[in-house]
Design a protein around this motif. Sequence first.
Motif, PDB file in Angstrom:
ATOM      1  N   GLY A  10       0.826  -1.219   0.000  1.00  0.00           N
ATOM      2  CA  GLY A  10       0.000   0.000   0.000  1.00  0.00           C
ATOM      3  C   GLY A  10       0.854   1.261   0.000  1.00  0.00           C
ATOM      4  N   LYS A  13       0.234   5.800  -1.692  1.00  0.00           N
ATOM      5  CA  LYS A  13      -0.234   7.058  -1.094  1.00  0.00           C
ATOM      6  C   LYS A  13      -0.288   6.929   0.431  1.00  0.00           C
ATOM      7  CE  LYS A  13      -5.022   5.699  -1.899  1.00  0.00           C
ATOM      8  NZ  LYS A  13      -6.366   6.115  -2.218  1.00  0.00           N
ATOM      9  N   LEU A  15      -0.014   6.639   4.297  1.00  0.00           N
ATOM     10  CA  LEU A  15       1.037   6.178   5.210  1.00  0.00           C
ATOM     11  C   LEU A  15       2.126   5.405   4.474  1.00  0.00           C
ATOM     12  CD1 LEU A  15      -1.088   4.924   8.261  1.00  0.00           C
ATOM     13  CD2 LEU A  15       0.086   7.083   7.961  1.00  0.00           C
ATOM     14  N   GLY A  16       1.726   4.545   3.536  1.00  0.00           N
ATOM     15  CA  GLY A  16       2.703   3.718   2.819  1.00  0.00           C
ATOM     16  C   GLY A  16       3.693   4.568   2.032  1.00  0.00           C
ATOM     17  N   ALA A  33       1.322  -1.664  -4.656  1.00  0.00           N
ATOM     18  CA  ALA A  33      -0.018  -1.050  -4.681  1.00  0.00           C
ATOM     19  C   ALA A  33      -0.895  -2.012  -5.474  1.00  0.00           C
ATOM     20  CB  ALA A  33       0.016   0.323  -5.344  1.00  0.00           C
ATOM     21  N   SER A  38      -1.429   3.267  -9.845  1.00  0.00           N
ATOM     22  CA  SER A  38      -1.763   3.946  -8.586  1.00  0.00           C
ATOM     23  C   SER A  38      -0.632   4.870  -8.127  1.00  0.00           C
ATOM     24  CB  SER A  38      -2.007   2.923  -7.472  1.00  0.00           C
ATOM     25  OG  SER A  38      -3.067   2.081  -7.793  1.00  0.00           O
ATOM     26  N   SER A  54      -7.633  -8.065  -2.762  1.00  0.00           N
ATOM     27  CA  SER A  54      -8.945  -8.659  -2.503  1.00  0.00           C
ATOM     28  C   SER A  54      -9.106  -9.960  -3.295  1.00  0.00           C
ATOM     29  CB  SER A  54     -10.069  -7.674  -2.855  1.00  0.00           C
ATOM     30  OG  SER A  54     -10.029  -7.364  -4.222  1.00  0.00           O
ATOM     31  N   VAL A  83      -8.137  -1.168   3.664  1.00  0.00           N
ATOM     32  CA  VAL A  83      -9.319  -0.532   3.093  1.00  0.00           C
ATOM     33  C   VAL A  83     -10.414  -0.502   4.146  1.00  0.00           C
ATOM     34  CG1 VAL A  83     -10.317  -2.671   2.146  1.00  0.00           C
ATOM     35  CG2 VAL A  83     -10.658  -0.518   0.947  1.00  0.00           C
ATOM     36  N   SER A 131      -2.025  -1.991  12.321  1.00  0.00           N
ATOM     37  CA  SER A 131      -3.351  -2.199  12.915  1.00  0.00           C
ATOM     38  C   SER A 131      -4.046  -0.848  12.995  1.00  0.00           C
ATOM     39  CB  SER A 131      -3.162  -2.858  14.290  1.00  0.00           C
ATOM     40  OG  SER A 131      -4.372  -3.042  14.938  1.00  0.00           O
ATOM     41  N   TYR A 145     -14.032  -3.570   9.929  1.00  0.00           N
ATOM     42  CA  TYR A 145     -12.688  -2.983   9.855  1.00  0.00           C
ATOM     43  C   TYR A 145     -11.972  -3.160  11.196  1.00  0.00           C
ATOM     44  CZ  TYR A 145      -9.091   0.691   9.491  1.00  0.00           C
ATOM     45  OH  TYR A 145      -7.914   1.392   9.494  1.00  0.00           O
ATOM     46  N   LYS A 149      -8.484  -5.255  12.218  1.00  0.00           N
ATOM     47  CA  LYS A 149      -7.317  -4.598  12.825  1.00  0.00           C
ATOM     48  C   LYS A 149      -6.962  -5.252  14.162  1.00  0.00           C
ATOM     49  CE  LYS A 149      -6.441  -1.851   9.490  1.00  0.00           C
ATOM     50  NZ  LYS A 149      -5.183  -1.956   8.761  1.00  0.00           N
ATOM     51  N   PRO A 179      -2.074   3.254  14.512  1.00  0.00           N
ATOM     52  CA  PRO A 179      -2.264   4.694  14.367  1.00  0.00           C
ATOM     53  C   PRO A 179      -3.655   5.095  14.855  1.00  0.00           C
ATOM     54  CG  PRO A 179      -1.472   3.689  12.315  1.00  0.00           C
ATOM     55  CD  PRO A 179      -1.899   2.578  13.212  1.00  0.00           C
ATOM     56  N   PHE A 181      -6.046   8.797  14.521  1.00  0.00           N
ATOM     57  CA  PHE A 181      -6.635   9.499  13.375  1.00  0.00           C
ATOM     58  C   PHE A 181      -5.506  10.217  12.630  1.00  0.00           C
ATOM     59  CE2 PHE A 181      -8.657  12.587  10.861  1.00  0.00           C
ATOM     60  CZ  PHE A 181      -9.994  12.308  10.760  1.00  0.00           C
ATOM     61  N   ILE A 182      -5.119   9.703  11.455  1.00  0.00           N
ATOM     62  CA  ILE A 182      -4.015  10.286  10.673  1.00  0.00           C
ATOM     63  C   ILE A 182      -4.603  10.902   9.392  1.00  0.00           C
ATOM     64  CG2 ILE A 182      -1.734   9.872   9.651  1.00  0.00           C
ATOM     65  CD1 ILE A 182      -1.840   9.002  12.616  1.00  0.00           C
ATOM     66  N   THR A 184      -5.049  11.287   5.930  1.00  0.00           N
ATOM     67  CA  THR A 184      -4.770  10.646   4.628  1.00  0.00           C
ATOM     68  C   THR A 184      -6.093  10.583   3.864  1.00  0.00           C
ATOM     69  OG1 THR A 184      -5.319   8.399   5.322  1.00  0.00           O
ATOM     70  CG2 THR A 184      -3.037   9.099   5.690  1.00  0.00           C
TER      71      THR A 184
HETATM   72  N1  LIG Z   1      -5.321   7.066   8.063  1.00  0.00           N
HETATM   73  C1  LIG Z   1      -5.591   6.701   9.303  1.00  0.00           C
HETATM   74  O1  LIG Z   1      -6.078   7.495  10.129  1.00  0.00           O
HETATM   75  C2  LIG Z   1      -5.316   5.286   9.759  1.00  0.00           C
HETATM   76  C3  LIG Z   1      -5.516   5.001  11.116  1.00  0.00           C
HETATM   77  C4  LIG Z   1      -5.259   3.708  11.566  1.00  0.00           C
HETATM   78  C5  LIG Z   1      -4.826   2.739  10.689  1.00  0.00           C
HETATM   79  N2  LIG Z   1      -4.671   3.047   9.364  1.00  0.00           N
HETATM   80  C6  LIG Z   1      -4.205   1.961   8.484  1.00  0.00           C
HETATM   81  O2  LIG Z   1      -3.014   2.379   7.835  1.00  0.00           O
HETATM   82  C7  LIG Z   1      -2.944   1.775   6.546  1.00  0.00           C
HETATM   83  C8  LIG Z   1      -2.738   2.857   5.480  1.00  0.00           C
HETATM   84  O3  LIG Z   1      -3.833   3.759   5.552  1.00  0.00           O
HETATM   85  P1  LIG Z   1      -3.879   5.106   4.695  1.00  0.00           P
HETATM   86  O4  LIG Z   1      -4.668   6.065   5.482  1.00  0.00           O
HETATM   87  O5  LIG Z   1      -2.534   5.469   4.230  1.00  0.00           O
HETATM   88  O6  LIG Z   1      -4.797   4.613   3.466  1.00  0.00           O
HETATM   89  P2  LIG Z   1      -4.880   5.141   1.952  1.00  0.00           P
HETATM   90  O7  LIG Z   1      -4.311   6.511   1.832  1.00  0.00           O
HETATM   91  O8  LIG Z   1      -6.301   4.918   1.557  1.00  0.00           O
HETATM   92  O9  LIG Z   1      -3.929   4.109   1.147  1.00  0.00           O
HETATM   93  C9  LIG Z   1      -4.276   2.745   1.113  1.00  0.00           C
HETATM   94  C10 LIG Z   1      -3.215   1.934   0.399  1.00  0.00           C
HETATM   95  O10 LIG Z   1      -3.658   0.560   0.404  1.00  0.00           O
HETATM   96  C11 LIG Z   1      -3.731   0.092  -0.938  1.00  0.00           C
HETATM   97  N3  LIG Z   1      -4.893  -0.773  -1.161  1.00  0.00           N
HETATM   98  C12 LIG Z   1      -6.195  -0.489  -0.888  1.00  0.00           C
HETATM   99  N4  LIG Z   1      -6.978  -1.478  -1.356  1.00  0.00           N
HETATM  100  C13 LIG Z   1      -6.158  -2.385  -1.943  1.00  0.00           C
HETATM  101  C14 LIG Z   1      -6.373  -3.632  -2.622  1.00  0.00           C
HETATM  102  N5  LIG Z   1      -7.595  -4.154  -2.832  1.00  0.00           N
HETATM  103  N6  LIG Z   1      -5.280  -4.302  -3.085  1.00  0.00           N
HETATM  104  C15 LIG Z   1      -4.049  -3.802  -2.908  1.00  0.00           C
HETATM  105  N7  LIG Z   1      -3.777  -2.636  -2.308  1.00  0.00           N
HETATM  106  C16 LIG Z   1      -4.826  -1.938  -1.816  1.00  0.00           C
HETATM  107  C17 LIG Z   1      -3.869   1.329  -1.805  1.00  0.00           C
HETATM  108  O11 LIG Z   1      -3.380   1.023  -3.127  1.00  0.00           O
HETATM  109  P3  LIG Z   1      -4.119   1.645  -4.442  1.00  0.00           P
HETATM  110  O12 LIG Z   1      -3.719   3.107  -4.445  1.00  0.00           O
HETATM  111  O13 LIG Z   1      -3.582   0.867  -5.566  1.00  0.00           O
HETATM  112  O14 LIG Z   1      -5.592   1.449  -4.202  1.00  0.00           O
HETATM  113  C18 LIG Z   1      -3.013   2.338  -1.047  1.00  0.00           C
HETATM  114  O15 LIG Z   1      -1.668   2.203  -1.417  1.00  0.00           O
HETATM  115  C19 LIG Z   1      -4.251   0.991   6.370  1.00  0.00           C
HETATM  116  O16 LIG Z   1      -4.028  -0.365   6.708  1.00  0.00           O
HETATM  117  C20 LIG Z   1      -5.184   1.629   7.380  1.00  0.00           C
HETATM  118  O17 LIG Z   1      -6.173   0.752   7.798  1.00  0.00           O
HETATM  119  C21 LIG Z   1      -4.903   4.301   8.883  1.00  0.00           C
END
Ligand SMILES: NC(=O)c1ccc[n+]([C@@H]2O[C@H](COP(=O)([O-])OP(=O)(O)OC[C@H]3O[C@@H](n4cnc5c(N)ncnc54)[C@H](OP(=O)(O)O)[C@@H]3O)[C@@H](O)[C@H]2O)c1
Length: 240
Positions: A10, A13, A15-16, A33, A38, A54, A83, A131, A145, A149, A179, A181-182, A184
Motif C-alpha cells: 500500500g 499514497k 502512510l505507505g 499497490a 496507482s 482482494s 481498506v 493495525s 474494519y 485490525k 495509528p 486518526f491520521i 490521509t
Molecule cells: N489514516 C488513518 O487514520 C489510519 C488510522 C489507523 C490505521 N490506518 C491503516 O493504515 C494503513 C494505510 O492507511 P492510509 O490512510 O494510508 O490509506 P490510503 O491513503 O487509503 O492508502 C491505502 C493503500 O492501500 C492500498 N490498497 C487499498 N486497497 C487495496 C487492494 N484491494 N489491493 C491492494 N492494495 C490496496 C492502496 O493502493 P491503491 O492506491 O492501488 O488502491 C493504497 O496504497 C491501512 O491499513 C489503514 O487501515 C490508517
Amino acid sequence: MEKRKILITGASKGLGLAISKKLSGEYTLILHASKKESFTHIEPGSHLLCADFSDAEQVANFCKQLKKEHGDDLYAVINNAGVTYDKPLNFQPEREIDAMLNVNLRTPIMICKTAMKIFGLKNTGVIINISSVVGESGNAFQAVYAATKAGLAALSRSLAQEAAALNQEHTIRVLSVSPGFIETDMTATIPESIKDKYLNMIPAKRFGKVDDVADTIAFLVSDKASYINGTNIHINGGLI
Ligand SMILES: NC(=O)c1ccc[n+]([C@@H]2O[C@H](COP(=O)([O-])OP(=O)(O)OC[C@H]3O[C@@H](n4cnc5c(N)ncnc54)[C@H](OP(=O)(O)O)[C@@H]3O)[C@@H](O)[C@H]2O)c1
C-alpha cells in the motif's frame, strides 16, 4: 555493504508513501499497490510488485514472486495496505465485508506466512503489521474494519511467540502499530462534525501526520528497536 531490503504494501499514497520516503536511502524498497498506475511517486531504485489484495489468486502469485525474486535478501515486511467501508453492519454488503477481511487480514496473514518461511531460513527478519486504534477501542460503523485490525495485533503477538519457539536465535521480530486518526485519503471523507468529535478526544489536540507514523516505523524496523517484539505500539496523540 548491501542495503537491507524491505517490502512496503500500500505504498502508492498515505502512510505507505510516507514510510517509503522515510526508509528510502537506508534500505532497498519493494513497493506494492493494487496496480502500477496507482503510483504518482516512486522512490528511485525501488522494485515494484503489484497485486489486488482482494483477489486470493493475485495474492498467491504476489507471495510466490516475493519469495522467488526477493527471498534471498528480504529483511523486513511492512503490511500497510488496507481498506475501510464505514457503515452500520446491517447495511454492509457482503462484498465490502469480504474486501475488508481479504485486504486487511487474509492477505497480511499470507504475506506473513511467506515472510516467516524466508526469515526462518536465515533466523532474522522483522514484520510490522499496521493495525489501528479502533482494533482496541472499537468504533461504531467500523465493526468489520475494527475486527480485521484487532486480528492483526493478535496475529503479530502470536507470530512473535511462534518465531521464538521455532528459531533458536530469537532474532525474528513481529510487531503491530496502531495509528489513531491520521490525515490521509482514508480519513478525508469523514464528516467535519465527526472529525471535531475525534479532535476533542485527542489530548494532543491535533490529528496525526503521516510522518508521525513513518518516523515510528523507521525506528521499529531498525536494530535500535531490537528489544521491542510481540507488542502493539500506539501512535494516536494520547487518544486511549
Ligand atoms: N489514516 C488513518 O487514520 C489510519 C488510522 C489507523 C490505521 N490506518 C491503516 O493504515 C494503513 C494505510 O492507511 P492510509 O490512510 O494510508 O490509506 P490510503 O491513503 O487509503 O492508502 C491505502 C493503500 O492501500 C492500498 N490498497 C487499498 N486497497 C487495496 C487492494 N484491494 N489491493 C491492494 N492494495 C490496496 C492502496 O493502493 P491503491 O492506491 O492501488 O488502491 C493504497 O496504497 C491501512 O491499513 C489503514 O487501515 C490508517
